[in-house]
Design a protein around this motif. Structure first.
Motif, PDB file in Angstrom:
ATOM      1  N   LEU A  77       0.803  -1.245   0.104  1.00 47.05           N
ATOM      2  CA  LEU A  77       0.338   0.324   0.039  1.00 47.05           C
ATOM      3  C   LEU A  77       0.836   1.498   0.377  1.00 47.05           C
ATOM      4  N   LYS A  78       1.093   2.701  -0.354  1.00 46.21           N
ATOM      5  CA  LYS A  78       1.701   3.216  -0.607  1.00 46.21           C
ATOM      6  C   LYS A  78       0.303   4.619  -0.922  1.00 46.21           C
ATOM      7  N   VAL A  79       0.916   5.397  -0.395  1.00 45.34           N
ATOM      8  CA  VAL A  79       0.087   7.023   0.115  1.00 45.34           C
ATOM      9  C   VAL A  79       0.631   7.547  -0.919  1.00 45.34           C
ATOM     10  N   THR A  80      -0.028   8.690  -1.549  1.00 44.83           N
ATOM     11  CA  THR A  80       0.831   9.369  -2.957  1.00 44.83           C
ATOM     12  C   THR A  80       0.466  10.993  -2.925  1.00 44.83           C
ATOM     13  N   PRO A  81       1.259  11.912  -3.068  1.00 43.25           N
ATOM     14  CA  PRO A  81       0.691  13.140  -2.994  1.00 43.25           C
ATOM     15  C   PRO A  81       0.380  13.309  -4.572  1.00 43.25           C
ATOM     16  N   ILE A 126       0.900  -2.830  -6.240  1.00 42.94           N
ATOM     17  CA  ILE A 126       1.281  -1.703  -5.358  1.00 42.94           C
ATOM     18  C   ILE A 126      -0.453  -2.024  -5.739  1.00 42.94           C
ATOM     19  N   ILE A 127      -1.027  -1.631  -4.771  1.00 45.07           N
ATOM     20  CA  ILE A 127      -1.981  -0.415  -4.312  1.00 45.07           C
ATOM     21  C   ILE A 127      -2.107   0.506  -3.905  1.00 45.07           C
ATOM     22  N   VAL A 128      -2.005   2.227  -4.910  1.00 40.78           N
ATOM     23  CA  VAL A 128      -2.262   3.810  -4.808  1.00 40.78           C
ATOM     24  C   VAL A 128      -3.186   4.891  -4.236  1.00 40.78           C
ATOM     25  N   VAL A 153      -5.078  -0.104  -8.455  1.00 40.99           N
ATOM     26  CA  VAL A 153      -4.337  -0.939  -8.768  1.00 40.99           C
ATOM     27  C   VAL A 153      -3.124  -0.373 -10.165  1.00 40.99           C
ATOM     28  N   LEU A 154      -1.675  -0.948  -9.053  1.00 33.77           N
ATOM     29  CA  LEU A 154      -0.531  -0.585 -10.341  1.00 33.77           C
ATOM     30  C   LEU A 154      -0.611  -1.398 -11.179  1.00 33.77           C
ATOM     31  N   SER A 234       3.028   8.916 -15.826  1.00 36.27           N
ATOM     32  CA  SER A 234       2.108   8.509 -17.188  1.00 36.27           C
ATOM     33  C   SER A 234       0.864   7.974 -16.726  1.00 36.27           C
ATOM     34  N   ILE A 235       1.560   7.383 -14.476  1.00 38.36           N
ATOM     35  CA  ILE A 235       0.649   6.256 -14.663  1.00 38.36           C
ATOM     36  C   ILE A 235      -0.551   7.654 -14.185  1.00 38.36           C
TER      37      ILE A 235
END
Length: 486
Positions: A77-81, A126-128, A153-154, A234-235
């Protein structure tokens, strides 16, 4: 060996996870924080902890395994701005920073293979969780009031995965060969080895030494595997179905970006601009832009800018530099980059500012450039651009050793001057700013002839806007060295 995850971190399906995460969309971290963690911990990592505890309802952990188990599959799990850049019709959403994945263990990495590596075990699923951080005053505006935007989901497409695999291998090989201290983010395309640590002294780690070295270990900056912000853009563009890059290079399966550039441009090496333009059906004038357009056409694209090309955008190849060498072996001019902003001058005056977090370090650490050199058969005064002969073109990033040896002293000098508050005595013969003779590699000075385009320094002094440059003799050495290695 993978360990069992407790039931609190196990979910029956992705649908169950996404349902919980979707329920948090549009809410601030303050609104969803059930434990008060955000108030008791001011660091950015607390946002991820809030998602874990208050949305997915499992206790915070610090183990090396992926965060959750969905069915039989582990997910990180990733939390990103994200943030908004531009205004009006040009306003768009971009990744605010790189996505840090896993600290690199220099001592274990040489014994790993990609498929079973610690990196891939944590990164293949990875779940972003994205949130917007458009704060203008970070001292007064709390990160807790940022709102969660969306979770995805990446997914890796085949081309991206091939590039990531090659990036990992390059980092692996550099460490295994005893060069961990020479790693740089711009060595690679999508997956980078970013610095990780508050200060250089505190973040040094043991790494394998060269085979013939008397010592078993060397010290290298702590780094982490990370996806570049350019790749993450790009994601998010795909997730938001925003305007995607207009052009894509016709790369073969398994081909790296560097290999593609060498292959496509190599077809035209040793030929004049006029000959190449005729073959490609282009009308090339005198301007540098014409050579840039010619270079992009040689790469098989009709794009007019490198940032419109998908693979360049993902790899943070930000500039195409055409360079003409004359019979004396040098370009006529030094190579310019971008201007120093008012905020960057202000940061230079801050005693708490550090080299590792400076705009100069980040610029050369993170950016790649496409160098397209030409030879003029005659001196500058007799120069005929259409007679210039194409040399070996290549992607370039400044080596870490050069960044430390030549760019760092420029930042240190500027930092010292701005903290002192003294006048820089701007003017010919009196200027205290690091000019062309400072170290014969990196310096600052104005670009262009418009002396009225000025900026106010932190001490209140007004001077012409300054750009940072690399010396023409240094650029000549870079190009000559690349030609010898092809």
């Amino acid at each position: 060996m993978a360990t069992e995850l407790n039931e609190e971190r196990s979910f029956s399906s992705l649908e169950e996870v996404t349902r919980l995460l979707t329920g948090a969309e549009g809410k601030s971290f303050r609104e969803i924080d059930e434990t008060g963690r955000g108030l008791s911990s001011g660091n950015k990592g607390s946002l991820g902890n809030i998602i874990e505890e208050s949305v997915l309802h499992y206790p915070v952990n610090s183990d090396k395994e992926a965060d959750i188990l969905v069915g039989d599959t582990r997910y990180e799990l990733k939390v990103t701005p994200l943030h908004h850049v531009g205004k009006g019709a040009k306003k768009k959403t971009t990744a605010k920073e790189r996505l840090v994945l896993d600290i690199i263990n220099y001592l274990n990495l040489p014994g790993e293979e990609f498929e079973t590596s610690q990196f891939w075990e944590k990164s293949k699923n990875i779940i972003v969780v994205y949130y917007y951080d458009d704060r203008e005053d970070k001292k007064r505006q709390s990160r807790l009031d940022c709102k969660i935007f969306k979770s995805i989901v990446l997914h890796y497409d085949a081309d991206d995965l091939a590039t990531i695999r090659k990036d990992w291998q390059l980092i692996h090989d550099k460490v295994a060969e005893g060069h961990a201290d020479q790693l740089s983010e711009s060595d690679t395309d999508y997956l980078a080895a970013c610095t990780k640590g508050a200060t250089a002294k505190k973040s040094m780690r043991k790494a394998p030494a060269l085979d013939n070295c008397a010592e078993e270990y060397i010290l290298a900056k702590q780094r982490a595997f990370s996806y570049k912000a350019s790749y993450m853009n790009s994601i998010i563009e795909r997730a938001l179905v925003e305007k995607l890059p207009q052009y894509r290079l016709p790369m073969e399966e398994g081909q790296t970006l560097a290999q593609f550039v060498a292959s496509m441009m190599g077809r035209f090496e040793g030929r004049s601009v006029a000959e190449i333009a005729h073959e490609l059906g282009l009308d090339v004038g005198r301007a540098k832009q014409s050579k840039a357009q010619l270079a992009l056409r040689m790469l098989g694209t009709k794009s007019s800018k490198v940032n419109q090309i998908e693979q360049f955008q993902k790899a943070n190849v930000t500039k195409l530099k055409t360079i003409v060498f004359y019979p004396d072996g040098l370009p006529k001019e030094h190579m310019s980059f971008r201007q120093i902003t008012e905020d960057e001058w202000s940061d230079l005056s801050n005693p708490r500012s550090s080299w590792e977090n400076s705009f100069l370090y980040e610029f050369f650490e993170e950016n790649k450039f496409l160098f397209v050199p030409f030879d003029s058969p005659v001196p500058y005064k007799s120069h005929r651009p259409n007679n210039d002969i194409l040399r070996h073109s290549f992607l370039w990033n400044m080596p870490e050793s050069d960044i430390q040896q030549y760019v760092k002293p420029v930042w240190e000098k500027l930092h010292e001057l701005m903290m002192s508050g003294q006048s820089v005595h701007y003017g010919r013969g009196t200027n205290l700013l690091p000019g062309a003779s400072f170290n014969n590699v990196c310096h600052i000075r104005p670009k262009g002839r418009n002396s009225s385009d000025r900026i106010t320094l932190p001490n209140g002094e007004t001077i012409p806007k300054q750009t940072f440059w690399l010396d023409r003799s240094y650029i000549a050495a870079v190009v000559n060295n690349a030609g010898c290695q092809k």
